[in-house]
Design a protein around this motif. Structure first.
Motif, PDB file in Angstrom:
ATOM      1  N   UNK A  19      34.534  49.540  24.991  1.00 41.60           N
ATOM      2  CA  UNK A  19      35.363  50.743  24.925  1.00 41.60           C
ATOM      3  C   UNK A  19      35.184  51.416  23.572  1.00 41.60           C
ATOM      4  N   UNK A  20      35.506  52.722  23.547  1.00 40.00           N
ATOM      5  CA  UNK A  20      35.448  53.475  22.286  1.00 40.00           C
ATOM      6  C   UNK A  20      36.855  53.626  21.711  1.00 40.00           C
ATOM      7  N   UNK A  21      36.983  54.458  20.671  1.00 43.85           N
ATOM      8  CA  UNK A  21      38.261  54.600  19.972  1.00 43.85           C
ATOM      9  C   UNK A  21      39.377  55.132  20.865  1.00 43.85           C
ATOM     10  N   UNK A  22      39.037  55.857  21.913  1.00 40.00           N
ATOM     11  CA  UNK A  22      40.061  56.416  22.800  1.00 40.00           C
ATOM     12  C   UNK A  22      40.465  55.448  23.900  1.00 40.00           C
ATOM     13  N   UNK A  23      39.835  54.267  23.942  1.00 39.30           N
ATOM     14  CA  UNK A  23      40.083  53.320  25.015  1.00 39.30           C
ATOM     15  C   UNK A  23      39.305  53.617  26.271  1.00 39.30           C
ATOM     16  N   UNK A  24      38.309  54.482  26.166  1.00 41.46           N
ATOM     17  CA  UNK A  24      37.464  54.849  27.308  1.00 41.46           C
ATOM     18  C   UNK A  24      36.338  53.838  27.477  1.00 41.46           C
ATOM     19  N   UNK A  25      36.101  53.407  28.703  1.00 43.39           N
ATOM     20  CA  UNK A  25      35.009  52.468  28.970  1.00 43.39           C
ATOM     21  C   UNK A  25      33.666  53.177  28.873  1.00 43.39           C
ATOM     22  N   UNK A  26      32.752  52.591  28.103  1.00 37.35           N
ATOM     23  CA  UNK A  26      31.418  53.175  27.956  1.00 37.35           C
ATOM     24  C   UNK A  26      30.333  52.243  28.483  1.00 37.35           C
ATOM     25  N   UNK A  27      30.699  51.017  28.833  1.00 33.44           N
ATOM     26  CA  UNK A  27      29.740  50.073  29.396  1.00 33.44           C
ATOM     27  C   UNK A  27      30.467  48.903  30.025  1.00 33.44           C
ATOM     28  N   UNK A  28      29.947  48.394  31.147  1.00 33.00           N
ATOM     29  CA  UNK A  28      30.587  47.257  31.809  1.00 33.00           C
ATOM     30  C   UNK A  28      29.587  46.567  32.725  1.00 33.00           C
ATOM     31  N   UNK A  29      29.723  45.250  32.837  1.00 39.76           N
ATOM     32  CA  UNK A  29      28.954  44.465  33.802  1.00 39.76           C
ATOM     33  C   UNK A  29      29.826  43.313  34.275  1.00 39.76           C
ATOM     34  N   UNK A  30      29.602  42.891  35.518  1.00 41.13           N
ATOM     35  CA  UNK A  30      30.449  41.878  36.136  1.00 41.13           C
ATOM     36  C   UNK A  30      29.615  41.017  37.064  1.00 41.13           C
ATOM     37  N   UNK A  31      29.967  39.712  37.152  1.00 37.87           N
ATOM     38  CA  UNK A  31      29.250  38.813  38.051  1.00 37.87           C
ATOM     39  C   UNK A  31      30.207  37.759  38.593  1.00 37.87           C
ATOM     40  N   UNK A  32      30.174  37.538  39.908  1.00 38.96           N
ATOM     41  CA  UNK A  32      31.018  36.528  40.538  1.00 38.96           C
ATOM     42  C   UNK A  32      30.428  35.131  40.323  1.00 38.96           C
ATOM     43  N   UNK A  33      31.309  34.132  40.381  1.00 42.65           N
ATOM     44  CA  UNK A  33      30.867  32.739  40.369  1.00 42.65           C
ATOM     45  C   UNK A  33      31.418  32.028  41.603  1.00 42.65           C
ATOM     46  N   UNK A  34      30.852  30.867  41.889  1.00 42.96           N
ATOM     47  CA  UNK A  34      31.173  30.149  43.130  1.00 42.96           C
ATOM     48  C   UNK A  34      32.588  29.577  43.084  1.00 42.96           C
ATOM     49  N   UNK A  35      33.261  29.630  44.236  1.00 37.54           N
ATOM     50  CA  UNK A  35      34.551  28.972  44.425  1.00 37.54           C
ATOM     51  C   UNK A  35      34.284  27.678  45.188  1.00 37.54           C
ATOM     52  N   UNK A  36      34.488  26.546  44.544  1.00 38.43           N
ATOM     53  CA  UNK A  36      34.138  25.254  45.109  1.00 38.43           C
ATOM     54  C   UNK A  36      35.399  24.587  45.651  1.00 38.43           C
ATOM     55  N   UNK A  37      35.389  24.205  46.928  1.00 37.98           N
ATOM     56  CA  UNK A  37      36.568  23.632  47.578  1.00 37.98           C
ATOM     57  C   UNK A  37      36.161  22.341  48.286  1.00 37.98           C
ATOM     58  N   UNK A  38      36.000  21.256  47.521  1.00 37.11           N
ATOM     59  CA  UNK A  38      35.456  20.024  48.101  1.00 37.11           C
ATOM     60  C   UNK A  38      36.405  19.306  49.047  1.00 37.11           C
ATOM     61  N   UNK A  39      37.721  19.560  48.926  1.00 34.41           N
ATOM     62  CA  UNK A  39      38.711  18.937  49.806  1.00 34.41           C
ATOM     63  C   UNK A  39      39.836  19.943  50.038  1.00 34.41           C
ATOM     64  N   UNK A  40      40.634  19.744  51.085  1.00 35.69           N
ATOM     65  CA  UNK A  40      41.798  20.619  51.265  1.00 35.69           C
ATOM     66  C   UNK A  40      42.705  20.570  50.032  1.00 35.69           C
ATOM     67  N   UNK A  41      43.060  21.730  49.520  1.00 38.44           N
ATOM     68  CA  UNK A  41      43.928  21.813  48.350  1.00 38.44           C
ATOM     69  C   UNK A  41      43.216  21.748  47.020  1.00 38.44           C
ATOM     70  N   UNK A  42      41.930  21.387  47.024  1.00 33.12           N
ATOM     71  CA  UNK A  42      41.169  21.314  45.772  1.00 33.12           C
ATOM     72  C   UNK A  42      40.391  22.618  45.587  1.00 33.12           C
ATOM     73  N   UNK A  43      40.439  23.166  44.371  1.00 27.16           N
ATOM     74  CA  UNK A  43      39.666  24.361  44.023  1.00 27.16           C
ATOM     75  C   UNK A  43      39.030  24.119  42.655  1.00 27.16           C
TER      76      UNK A  43
END
Length: 492
Positions: A19-43
């Motif tokens: 962001x710049x001085x005004x709080x305006x976004x000037x660049x962004x990147x995003x990437x998901x990661x795996x959600x691992x659920x080996x058993x019921x209730x486990x994350x």
């Protein structure tokens, strides 16, 4: 230098914003990661994957903005809060998968730790009930169940942290956490802002594994590698960062974030308000050399992740964006109610025995009704929390500031206004979590002069006004509470 950066290490993805001085976004990147659920209730999460993604999105966002790391005045960090991990103090390698805040494997352990006093055993010190949500019981579970871990921890060979600590360790070499994240472990005293020896003794956790607690706004260290030499100057748990990004600096200011979960926070200033209606008392933020500010919080486990469930498990939609038109394909919910108690129910119920239900199904029900019920569940849960918050604080809200990925959904925002009977205000900039982390870093390094300057950056985007009759509002909410009752006592 004209820019500040921020890492947002979230439950489902990691991103870097500039962001710049005004709080305006000037660049962004995003990437998901795996959600691992080996058993019921486990994350679980793979911490190495998250660190690799963090470096990748930093490089991509810098390229997106057309700048280099050296052009950044500072970088802040925000993170999914209670997700818990341990790593080797020498090699830096994780010693087990990270246990995500949604994980419920510590249910029996929490009951054991409560003893004769029950869930509120440590509430006076920590502001929290004993629940699977928090990091301390997760750490105890790891020490008890990972072979050799307890002996190595006692010998000082193991480091524990929530995801802020993991990223900071890799980024700066410092083993730290800030007061907002520490307040979600159940191991920190809210008054002293230090680890509590009595609780550590009950939990049987060696102090040697714990990070140093630092203010939310202040210089922590300097970056290595992808952010070589850049001051790292702010850490906030994701919901506290959203408060910062929404400029909720005054007592009485409140915001609701609609992300993976849903989190309503009310700033209570320097007053630590103990809830009697199922809410959490937590640290809102601390500026270096200043006193901590506190908040009341209502935490809902499933919000956006309910839409992800429709997409990934039920395969009713191909993308999250499709849920709104699918919900709009029907005129109402068809008397269908969805209680997303996948990890039990959080505030204000705190029922780990609950499990998800869809109630009211008939032959009339179609996909649009279920999609609508998933969205409406977020709004009903917010009303549950808001009513508890008003009872604890004695303050009736006239409007509610909202942020997070789900607020682009106009159907949800209008229904939220209708079921609460208050105005819902969406800011011009809705990505307030990552913005709050940037604000913290810029404030710590003089990029911004003070919180008054940050307040001036906030502006209203759209206001949703109630249009539902009181009779309809109360009838819908009665049916919701009936559906919640159906979800309880599922686990013996």
């Amino acid at each position: 230098m004209a820019y500040v950066g921020a890492i947002d290490q979230g439950t489902t993805s990691t991103r870097f914003a500039i962001v710049d001085h005004t709080g305006t976004f000037v660049g962004m990147a995003q990437k998901e990661h795996a959600q691992l659920m080996p058993r019921p209730g486990w994350v679980e999460h793979d911490a190495n994957e998250i660190w690799a993604n963090t470096q990748e999105v930093i490089r991509a966002a810098l390229a997106d903005a057309g700048i280099e790391a050296g052009d950044l005045a500072a970088v802040g960090l925000t993170n999914q809060r209670e997700t818990t991990m341990v790593w080797d103090a020498g090699t830096g390698q994780p010693l087990a998968p990270a246990i995500v805040w949604q994980d419920t494997r510590t249910d029996a352990l929490c009951r054991e730790l409560g003893g004769v006093d029950g869930a509120d055993r440590f509430r006076a010190k920590t502001g929290l009930p004993l629940a699977t949500y928090f990091a301390g019981p997760k750490l105890r579970w790891l020490l008890d169940n990972v072979s050799g871990l307890r002996d190595r921890a006692t010998a000082g060979e193991v480091r524990f942290g929530t995801m802020d600590s993991w990223v900071m360790w890799n980024l700066t070499g410092e083993h730290v956490t800030d007061v907002t994240n520490a307040s979600r472990t159940m191991l920190m005293d809210l008054d002293t802002l230090e680890w509590d020896d009595e609780i550590l003794g009950v939990f049987d956790i060696p102090r040697a594994v714990l990070p140093r607690i630092v203010p939310s706004v202040g210089l922590v260290g300097r970056g290595k590698g992808v952010l070589e030499g850049v001051p790292i100057a702010g850490i906030l748990g994701d919901q506290q960062a959203a408060m910062f990004g929404q400029a909720c600096f005054n007592p009485g200011d409140a915001k609701n974030t609609y992300g993976t979960g849903c989190f309503l926070l009310l700033n209570t200033g320097m007053q630590k308000v103990v809830s009697s209606h199922g809410l959490l008392t937590t640290v809102a933020y601390q500026i270096a050399s200043g006193k901590a500010r506190y908040a009341l919080e209502g935490s809902v486990a499933i919000a956006g992740s309910g839409v992800q469930w429709l997409r990934d498990q039920m395969r009713m939609i191909d993308s999250a964006q499709e849920v709104e038109p699918l919900a709009e394909s029907v005129d109402d919910n068809g008397d269908v109610y969805f209680v997303p108690a996948f990890s039990g129910l959080f505030a204000p119920y705190w029922r780990s025995d609950a499990r998800g239900v869809i109630a009211g199904l008939t032959r009339y029900t179609e996909a649009g009704h279920i999609a609508r019920a998933v969205l409406e569940a977020v709004a009903y849960q917010t009303r549950d929390v808001l009513e508890a918050m008003e009872a604890d604080s004695g303050v009736a809200m006239s409007d509610l500031r909202v942020d997070g990925g789900m607020v682009v959904n106009d159907l949800l925002m209008q229904f939220q206004s209708d079921i609460l009977d208050v105005d819902v205000v969406r800011p011009a900039v809705t990505e307030t979590t990552v913005l709050g982390a940037a604000y913290a870093a810029g404030l710590a390094t003089g990029f911004w002069t003070g919180i008054d300057e940050l307040r001036r950056h906030w502006s209203e985007g759209r206001r949703f006004t109630p249009s539902m009759s009181e009779d309809d509002r109360q009838a819908l909410y009665r049916q919701w509470r009936k559906a919640v009752d159906r979800s309880l006592n599922w686990l013996e």
